[in-house]
Design a protein around this motif. Structure first.
Motif, mmCIF file in Angstrom:
data_model
loop_
_atom_site.group_PDB
_atom_site.id
_atom_site.type_symbol
_atom_site.label_atom_id
_atom_site.label_comp_id
_atom_site.label_asym_id
_atom_site.label_seq_id
_atom_site.Cartn_x
_atom_site.Cartn_y
_atom_site.Cartn_z
ATOM 1 N N ILE A 125 0.929 -1.030 0.000
ATOM 2 C CA ILE A 125 -0.043 -0.045 0.093
ATOM 3 C C ILE A 125 0.939 1.131 -0.138
ATOM 4 N N ARG A 126 2.013 1.268 0.832
ATOM 5 C CA ARG A 126 2.844 2.370 0.639
ATOM 6 C C ARG A 126 3.870 2.517 -0.337
ATOM 7 N N LYS A 127 3.984 1.413 -1.078
ATOM 8 C CA LYS A 127 4.668 1.433 -2.344
ATOM 9 C C LYS A 127 6.157 1.685 -1.864
ATOM 10 N N SER A 128 6.531 0.871 -0.981
ATOM 11 C CA SER A 128 7.779 0.990 -0.487
ATOM 12 C C SER A 128 8.865 -0.203 -1.210
ATOM 13 N N ASP A 129 9.963 -0.176 -0.869
ATOM 14 C CA ASP A 129 11.040 -1.097 -1.685
ATOM 15 C C ASP A 129 10.482 -2.347 -1.191
ATOM 16 N N LYS A 130 10.230 -3.308 -2.250
ATOM 17 C CA LYS A 130 9.870 -4.678 -1.976
ATOM 18 C C LYS A 130 10.727 -5.693 -1.378
ATOM 19 N N ALA A 131 11.985 -5.721 -1.859
ATOM 20 C CA ALA A 131 12.917 -6.600 -1.062
ATOM 21 C C ALA A 131 13.233 -6.120 0.126
ATOM 22 N N GLU A 132 13.397 -4.850 0.335
ATOM 23 C CA GLU A 132 13.992 -4.224 1.806
ATOM 24 C C GLU A 132 12.711 -4.838 2.976
ATOM 25 N N ALA A 133 11.472 -4.495 2.343
ATOM 26 C CA ALA A 133 10.219 -4.566 3.258
ATOM 27 C C ALA A 133 10.501 -6.193 3.571
ATOM 28 N N LYS A 134 10.617 -6.962 2.363
ATOM 29 C CA LYS A 134 10.378 -8.730 2.657
ATOM 30 C C LYS A 134 11.461 -8.812 3.678
ATOM 31 N N ALA A 135 12.646 -8.376 3.641
ATOM 32 C CA ALA A 135 13.644 -8.868 4.608
ATOM 33 C C ALA A 135 13.008 -8.457 5.887
ATOM 34 N N ARG A 136 12.804 -7.119 6.109
ATOM 35 C CA ARG A 136 12.165 -6.722 7.486
ATOM 36 C C ARG A 136 11.091 -7.555 7.798
ATOM 37 N N ALA A 137 10.154 -7.821 6.895
ATOM 38 C CA ALA A 137 8.890 -8.780 7.496
ATOM 39 C C ALA A 137 9.428 -10.113 7.818
ATOM 40 N N MET A 138 10.416 -10.531 7.469
ATOM 41 C CA MET A 138 10.789 -11.975 7.657
ATOM 42 C C MET A 138 11.678 -11.653 9.119
ATOM 43 N N GLU A 139 12.299 -10.740 9.328
ATOM 44 C CA GLU A 139 13.036 -10.474 10.500
ATOM 45 C C GLU A 139 12.048 -10.386 11.512
ATOM 46 N N SER B 178 -5.431 4.144 -1.322
ATOM 47 C CA SER B 178 -6.489 4.783 -2.194
ATOM 48 C C SER B 178 -7.610 4.107 -2.061
ATOM 49 N N ALA B 179 -8.864 4.881 -2.611
ATOM 50 C CA ALA B 179 -10.086 4.029 -2.815
ATOM 51 C C ALA B 179 -9.741 2.891 -3.718
ATOM 52 N N TRP B 180 -9.080 2.943 -4.837
ATOM 53 C CA TRP B 180 -8.822 1.969 -5.753
ATOM 54 C C TRP B 180 -8.054 0.774 -4.878
ATOM 55 N N GLN B 181 -7.134 1.197 -4.040
ATOM 56 C CA GLN B 181 -6.370 0.049 -3.468
ATOM 57 C C GLN B 181 -7.041 -0.598 -2.387
ATOM 58 N N THR B 182 -8.114 0.120 -1.627
ATOM 59 C CA THR B 182 -8.983 -0.335 -0.919
ATOM 60 C C THR B 182 -9.904 -1.467 -1.419
ATOM 61 N N ARG B 187 -11.443 -5.270 -0.368
ATOM 62 C CA ARG B 187 -12.940 -5.527 -0.628
ATOM 63 C C ARG B 187 -13.026 -6.363 -1.571
ATOM 64 N N LEU B 188 -12.359 -6.581 -2.903
ATOM 65 C CA LEU B 188 -12.720 -7.645 -3.871
ATOM 66 C C LEU B 188 -12.071 -9.001 -3.450
ATOM 67 N N PRO B 189 -11.044 -9.200 -3.043
ATOM 68 C CA PRO B 189 -10.544 -10.448 -2.576
ATOM 69 C C PRO B 189 -11.491 -11.005 -1.267
ATOM 70 N N HIS B 190 -11.838 -10.186 -0.477
ATOM 71 C CA HIS B 190 -12.666 -10.512 0.717
ATOM 72 C C HIS B 190 -14.060 -11.094 0.114
ATOM 73 N N ALA B 191 -14.407 -10.345 -0.998
ATOM 74 C CA ALA B 191 -15.807 -10.906 -1.633
ATOM 75 C C ALA B 191 -15.774 -12.234 -2.359
ATOM 76 N N LEU B 192 -14.612 -12.447 -2.881
ATOM 77 C CA LEU B 192 -14.509 -13.526 -3.900
ATOM 78 C C LEU B 192 -15.271 -14.869 -3.545
ATOM 79 N N PRO B 193 -15.447 -15.308 -2.248
ATOM 80 C CA PRO B 193 -16.006 -16.591 -1.978
ATOM 81 C C PRO B 193 -17.674 -16.361 -2.152
ATOM 82 N N SER B 194 -17.827 -14.974 -1.685
ATOM 83 C CA SER B 194 -19.443 -14.891 -1.910
ATOM 84 C C SER B 194 -19.618 -14.688 -3.429
#
Ligand code: ATP
Ligand code: MG
Lengths: 279, 276
Positions: A125-139, B178-182, B187-194
């Motif tokens: 959602i925040r469009k932050s750097d994927k690889a870096e975020a993934k490493a932190r997520a695993m940590e 954003s509204a699109w991301q939401t 919303r959409l993946p949550h609705a898929l089973p239904s």
């Protein structure tokens, strides 16, 4: 049982301001909230004043329905206040504050994402750097001993594991401010102890400010630098108790006479507020 | 050693049978039930001498397939096309409409109630009207398939999209979504089973829609064949057509099930672990 310590010896009055330490990280000034629901006007919060220092762990204790969750929603900017002003880092909050990390009472994991992907949504959602975020997520996941479960779906995790994932999710972007609404409320006592320790470990490194809502007096004491006691609805700050216990906190400290004194003191405050009634 | 050699031939015996047993074991129980029913049916017709214009034996129906397959097959294709094309249109109209209903106050208040109210009109009642408007070709059939199948798609999609919890939406907003991301990530993946539950209901209805439309006025399709065979008292031919319809419905449903497994992997994963 009458050996309650006099409140004055340990606590500061509710009007305590942080004059000594300079600018507060979070500053709540005269904030109220009125809901216009189906049952008419509900005053959820009377003017609330509270300053929170950077890096401080503050617990909010209060009876059910006193407006704790409401106060957190106001802090996160997800709800507007009816009056008063909330500032974080000197900036007034009037829209959702994406710098905060939020943990709700329910884990709110997304069923269709694995544990790792649930943590990663924050980065997507925040469009932050994927690889870096993934490493932190695993940590983060490995810090709460979930590394083996990073590809498990939420339906394959226990309640405690799910809540740990949701804490990792809130921590992924290194939020300067963590808002937690009874995150351990639905867990059994043993899991709760473990998660309290996990949380303290996760908070220790970063200079993170934590706003932690709980119903449990021992939990508030164990985790916090200060415990804020709220009155029954309409909620306002009744008293602030400084918790003067060394860090890192250890489970054994809960048998410490000082700890028990704090429990007595807080219980006494709730008795005087009429929250606990004994025959 | 002696014991080992003594048991060896026995082992060889079971080993030779093993693949056969394995195949038999792999056949679902329902298939055995079906085979049992067919045998009973065959025996009853033969023993009780039921005349074939009342109830033909399964073997007679099989014979009908062999003799009449060249006519059945192209007509089945016509019906299948009506079903699949109509269903696809219903999905393409129904799901976006559900999104519009959930996101637009105007459509929710101004259009949705009319859609719900329109469901009290039996589709069969407007079928003759559609024939006068669209002629005897495939168009009126496809329109009826759409009319029948689109409602469960809309209803279930709306329910699914609305069922996202407040917390989930708060979570999205707290991350600055954003509204699109939401919509796209929450919303959409949550609705898929239904949504898929609605699609599955719609598969059955779309087959019914096509057949009923062909009853009312057509010159090809399985519904038309049944009508003609009925007027000739050719019961075996009717059975053959009905079996074709059932096969179309089943293929359709299972295809959708496969798509669902692919689209909602988190569901089956827990199912599988639950069974194991
Ligand atoms: N959306 C709303 N509309 C109307 N009234 C509300 C709404 N949200 C909360 N309230 C009211 O505000 C008051 C405070 O609610 P809140 O959820 O903040 O309490 P709480 O302290 O978090 O309670 P608990 O400990 O049980 O979670 C309650 O009396 C509730 O009825
Ligand atoms: Mg609450």
């Amino acid at each position: 049982m009458n050996a309650l310590p006099s409140p004055d010896s340990l606590s500061t009055p509710a009007t305590d301001t942080l004059t000594s330490t300079g600018a507060a990280h979070v500053s709540i000034k005269g904030v109220t909230k009125v809901f216009n629901g189906r049952k008419g006007r509900v005053q959820a919060l009377e003017p609330v004043d509270l300053d929170i220092r950077r890096g401080e762990f503050v617990s909010i204790l209060g009876p059910s329905g006193c407006g704790k969750s409401t106060l957190m929603m106001l802090l996160s900017g997800l709800l507007p206040a009816s009056s008063g002003q909330i500032t974080v880092d000197g900036k007034e909050i009037n829209a959702p504050n994406p710098e905060a990390g939020i943990v709700f009472q329910k884990d709110v994991l997304l069923d269709w994402r694995s544990a790792l992907e649930n943590v990663m949504i924050q980065a997507e959602i925040r469009k932050s750097d994927k690889a870096e975020a993934k490493a932190r997520a695993m940590e983060l996941l490995s810090m709460v001993s979930l590394d083996d479960f990073h590809d498990a779906y939420p339906s394959e995790l226990s309640g405690g594991m799910r809540q740990r994932v949701s804490i990792c999710r809130a921590l992924l972007h290194k939020p300067p401010l963590m808002l937690m609404d009874e995150p351990f409320g639905a867990l059994d006592a043993m899991t709760r102890d473990q998660l309290q320790l996990d949380l303290l470990k996760l908070c220790r490194d970063d200079d993170m400010t934590v706003f932690f809502i709980t119903h449990s007096i021992p939990e508030a004491i164990f985790l916090s630098d200060r415990v804020v006691v709220m009155t029954p609805r309409p909620g306002r700050v009744e008293r602030i108790v400084n918790i003067d216990l060394p860090r890192p906190r250890r489970l054994a400290m809960r048998e410490d006479p000082k700890f028990i004194q704090y429990v007595h003191e807080l219980t006494g405050i709730f008795k005087s507020l009429g929250v606990f009634r004994e025959e | 050693m002696a014991m080992a050699s003594a048991t060896e031939p026995q082992q060889d015996g079971t080993r030779a049978l093993a693949p056969v047993l394995k195949v038999l074991n792999g056949v679902p129980l329902a298939v055995w039930t079906l085979i049992g029913l067919l045998l009973f049916w065959e025996a009853y017709v033969r023993l009780a001498n039921v005349p074939p214009f009342i109830l033909p034996a399964p073997s007679a129906i099989a014979q009908e397939f062999r003799a009449y397959g060249h006519r059945l097959f192209p007509n089945a294709l016509v019906t299948m096309f009506e079903v699949v094309f109509g269903f696809t249109c219903a999905v393409l109209i129904g799901v976006p409409l559900a999104v519009a209903i959930v996101y637009s106050k105007f459509i929710q208040k101004g259009v949705y109630p009319l859609i719900v109210a329109s469901q009290t009109i039996p589709k069969v009642a407007i079928a003759p009207l559609l024939l006068t408007w669209f002629g005897y070709g495939m168009t009126p059939k496809i329109v009826i398939v759409i009319l029948l199948s689109f409602f469960p798609i809309v209803i279930n999609s709306v329910m699914g999209l609305r069922s996202a919890s407040d917390e989930m939406i708060h979570l999205a907003r707290s991350m600055g979504a954003s509204a699109w991301q939401t919509f796209w990530k929450f919303r959409l993946p949550h609705a898929l089973p239904s949504i898929f539950a609605g699609l599955k209901l719609a598969t059955a209805l779309s087959v019914i829609g096509a057949i009923v439309a062909e009853f009312i006025g057509a010159d090809k399709g399985l519904g038309y064949l049944i009508l003609i065979a009925g007027s000739n008292f050719d019961v075996a031919r009717q059975f053959a057509a009905i079996i074709c319809i059932a096969l179309i419905g089943m293929c359709f449903f299972f295809t959708l099930e496969m798509v669902e497994r692919f689209a909602i992997p988190w569901r089956n994963k827990s199912d599988v672990s639950g069974e194991a």
